[in-house]
Design a protein around this motif. Structure first.
Motif, short mmCIF file in Angstrom:
data_model
loop_
_atom_site.label_atom_id
_atom_site.label_comp_id
_atom_site.label_asym_id
_atom_site.label_seq_id
_atom_site.Cartn_x
_atom_site.Cartn_y
_atom_site.Cartn_z
N GLU A 1 0.74 -0.99 -0.01
CA GLU A 1 0.10 -0.04 0.06
C GLU A 1 0.74 1.22 -0.03
OE1 GLU A 1 -2.64 0.02 3.39
OE2 GLU A 1 -3.33 -2.29 2.83
N LEU A 2 0.41 2.32 -0.62
CA LEU A 2 1.04 3.50 -0.81
C LEU A 2 2.37 3.19 -1.46
CD1 LEU A 2 0.18 5.12 2.59
CD2 LEU A 2 -0.95 5.71 0.45
N ASN A 3 3.60 3.51 -0.62
CA ASN A 3 5.09 3.43 -1.15
C ASN A 3 5.69 1.99 -0.59
OD1 ASN A 3 5.38 4.43 1.41
ND2 ASN A 3 7.14 5.79 0.55
N TRP A 4 4.72 1.43 0.24
CA TRP A 4 5.31 0.01 1.01
C TRP A 4 5.09 -0.99 -0.16
CZ3 TRP A 4 1.64 2.02 5.13
CH2 TRP A 4 2.42 2.53 6.19
N SER A 5 5.97 -2.15 -0.04
CA SER A 5 5.72 -3.26 -0.74
C SER A 5 6.11 -4.55 -0.07
CB SER A 5 6.28 -3.64 -2.10
OG SER A 5 7.83 -3.30 -1.85
N SER A 6 5.53 -5.85 -0.13
CA SER A 6 6.16 -6.75 0.35
C SER A 6 6.95 -7.84 -0.34
CB SER A 6 4.80 -7.58 0.72
OG SER A 6 4.14 -6.91 1.85
N ASN A 7 8.08 -8.25 -0.04
CA ASN A 7 9.11 -9.08 -0.68
C ASN A 7 9.67 -9.91 -0.37
OD1 ASN A 7 9.49 -6.37 -2.55
ND2 ASN A 7 9.82 -5.45 -0.50
N ASP A 8 10.20 -10.89 -1.14
CA ASP A 8 10.90 -12.19 -0.77
C ASP A 8 10.00 -13.21 0.04
OD1 ASP A 8 13.14 -11.47 -2.39
OD2 ASP A 8 13.58 -10.01 -0.73
N ASN A 9 8.87 -13.35 -0.27
CA ASN A 9 7.78 -14.03 0.83
C ASN A 9 7.42 -15.39 -0.43
OD1 ASN A 9 7.06 -12.15 2.93
ND2 ASN A 9 6.41 -11.09 1.19
N LEU A 10 7.27 -16.45 0.57
CA LEU A 10 7.20 -17.77 -0.11
C LEU A 10 5.90 -18.50 0.58
CD1 LEU A 10 8.27 -20.04 -1.60
CD2 LEU A 10 9.60 -20.84 0.25
N VAL A 11 5.01 -18.63 -0.38
CA VAL A 11 3.85 -19.40 -0.21
C VAL A 11 3.76 -20.83 -0.72
CG1 VAL A 11 1.40 -19.21 -0.26
CG2 VAL A 11 2.48 -17.06 -0.25
N VAL A 12 3.89 -21.80 -0.04
CA VAL A 12 4.36 -23.04 -0.27
C VAL A 12 3.63 -24.38 0.35
CG1 VAL A 12 6.43 -23.11 1.18
CG2 VAL A 12 6.46 -24.65 -0.81
N ASN A 13 3.28 -25.45 -0.33
CA ASN A 13 2.78 -26.57 0.37
C ASN A 13 1.44 -26.23 0.87
OD1 ASN A 13 5.03 -28.02 -0.48
ND2 ASN A 13 6.03 -27.89 1.66
N ASN A 14 0.82 -25.28 0.42
CA ASN A 14 -0.63 -25.19 1.30
C ASN A 14 -1.75 -25.74 0.23
OD1 ASN A 14 0.24 -23.08 3.34
ND2 ASN A 14 1.34 -22.24 1.23
N ILE A 15 -3.01 -26.09 0.95
CA ILE A 15 -4.37 -26.00 0.47
C ILE A 15 -5.09 -25.06 0.43
CG2 ILE A 15 -6.34 -27.36 0.31
CD1 ILE A 15 -4.76 -29.79 1.54
N VAL A 16 -5.50 -24.26 -0.72
CA VAL A 16 -6.25 -22.96 -0.81
C VAL A 16 -7.30 -23.39 -1.45
CG1 VAL A 16 -6.04 -20.28 -1.14
CG2 VAL A 16 -3.91 -21.74 -0.59
N ALA A 17 -8.44 -23.54 -0.99
CA ALA A 17 -9.61 -23.96 -1.68
C ALA A 17 -10.99 -23.37 -1.49
CB ALA A 17 -9.80 -25.56 -1.76
N PHE A 18 -11.87 -23.33 -2.22
CA PHE A 18 -13.30 -22.90 -2.04
C PHE A 18 -13.35 -21.46 -1.26
CE2 PHE A 18 -12.82 -27.48 -1.61
CZ PHE A 18 -13.37 -27.96 -2.73
N ASN A 19 -12.33 -20.54 -1.32
CA ASN A 19 -12.68 -19.20 -1.11
C ASN A 19 -13.27 -18.61 -1.75
OD1 ASN A 19 -10.62 -19.42 1.32
ND2 ASN A 19 -9.29 -20.12 -0.08
N LYS A 20 -14.22 -17.48 -1.31
CA LYS A 20 -15.30 -16.83 -2.38
C LYS A 20 -14.58 -16.05 -3.51
CE LYS A 20 -18.57 -18.71 0.09
NZ LYS A 20 -17.79 -19.28 1.04
N SER A 21 -13.34 -15.34 -3.37
CA SER A 21 -12.93 -14.75 -4.41
C SER A 21 -11.51 -15.51 -5.00
CB SER A 21 -12.26 -13.25 -3.94
OG SER A 21 -12.12 -12.52 -5.07
N TRP A 22 -10.63 -14.81 -5.00
CA TRP A 22 -9.28 -15.73 -5.54
C TRP A 22 -8.49 -16.57 -4.69
CZ3 TRP A 22 -8.35 -15.13 -10.58
CH2 TRP A 22 -8.82 -14.08 -11.26
#
Length: 301
Positions: free
Chosen positions: A187-208
């Motif tokens: 947000e604004l001039n901040w950003s999030s970097n070098d993050n790893l999303v791995v080995n998860n189950i991401v299912a049946f959420n209403k949007s993405w």
């Protein structure tokens, strides 16, 4: 009402006896790496915290408690609030029905560092569609989000935004949240970097399932690796402007048992599919991993 009992082992611990505790607790005294401070349920007893726990110190662990929101004790805040703290562990708790986010890590200008959120049930938190999430990592440097069951929260399951860097989000089951499953953004001039999303189950959420969100600065070095992403209302991935890449994804029904049971059925494509480098040594129940090559999500079959 319950009662807390102090002990000198391990480090300095406060054991919380059975009961309901409406107090707003501020943890402001730091432990050390060798002698951490802990707040924990007394063995075999059920302690329910209905106020708010704010953690501002270093080398602090909270484990085995139930946090219950939307009571008269806390109608406005997260249940666990980490602010400018270091070396924090939130382990094997239930975090339920907060009026705001279940766990919030801030603050602007005062980053927390090295926060681990492991093997918690984080369910039903939030009252606002845009702002209230299961886990909200706002301002954090280094963290581990692992083995959590993150379900039916009002907005996003796991939000890594706007200034959260070097976070590993691994082997969580992120299901049935009312917006996105996992978001990495800025947000604004901040950003999030070098993050790893791995080995998860991401299912049946209403949007993405897994997505990014950038206002000005686009993050870099963010990866979504070997996640099972299925049945999300708007689709599996959305990375507008870039800032993240997805690899080795599985787009198939996870075959959860159902009726409130988020374990895996026989034949699930999540079985034996984890990348072992990023696997935990145990699952949300304490079951040893891996059995075979290791399973995606919070449960090892």
């Amino acid at each position: 009402m319950g009662k807390a009992v102090r002990t000198a082992f391990p480090g300095e611990a406060v054991y919380v006896r059975s009961g309901t505790y409406p107090e707003w607790v501020n943890a402001t005294r730091s432990g050390t790496a060798r002698n951490p401070i802990s707040l924990r349920a007394y063995p075999g007893e059920r302690a329910v915290m209905t106020g708010r726990l704010k953690i501002e110190d270093a080398f602090f662990c909270v484990t085995g408690l139930q946090f219950e929101g939307r009571t008269s004790a806390n109608t406005t805040d997260p249940l666990i609030y980490v602010a400018g703290a270091q070396h924090v562990e939130i382990l094997r708790n239930k975090i339920l029905n907060a009026a705001r986010s279940g766990i919030y890590v801030g603050d602007e200008g005062d980053l927390s560092e090295d926060v681990s959120i492991i093997s918690n049930e984080i369910r039903g938190n939030g009252t606002r569609d845009r702002f209230d999430h299961g886990i909200y990592l706002g301002h954090l440097r280094e963290g581990l989000i692992a083995n959590n069951l993150v379900i039916d929260n009002r907005a996003i399951g796991v939000k890594v935004e706007p200034e959260a860097n070097d976070i590993v989000v691994t082997q969580n089951t992120v299901v049935d949240n009312r917006k996105d499953g996992v978001v990495v953004g800025g947000e604004l001039n901040w950003s999030s970097n070098d993050n790893l999303v791995v080995n998860n189950i991401v299912a049946f959420n209403k949007s993405w399932g897994i997505r990014t969100y950038w206002e000005q600065s686009i993050g870099s070095g963010n990866r979504a690796l070997r996640n099972l992403v299925f049945g999300n209302g708007d689709g599996a991935f959305w990375f507008p402007g870039g800032g993240m890449a997805a690899q080795l994804s599985i787009r198939a029904n996870p075959r959860l048992i159902g009726d409130g049971n988020y374990r895996l059925r026989s034949g699930s494509p999540a079985l034996n599919s984890a990348i072992s480098t990023f696997s935990m040594r145990f699952d949300i129940t304490g079951r040893i991993r891996p059995r075979g090559r290791g399973d995606l999500g919070a449960y090892e079959r």
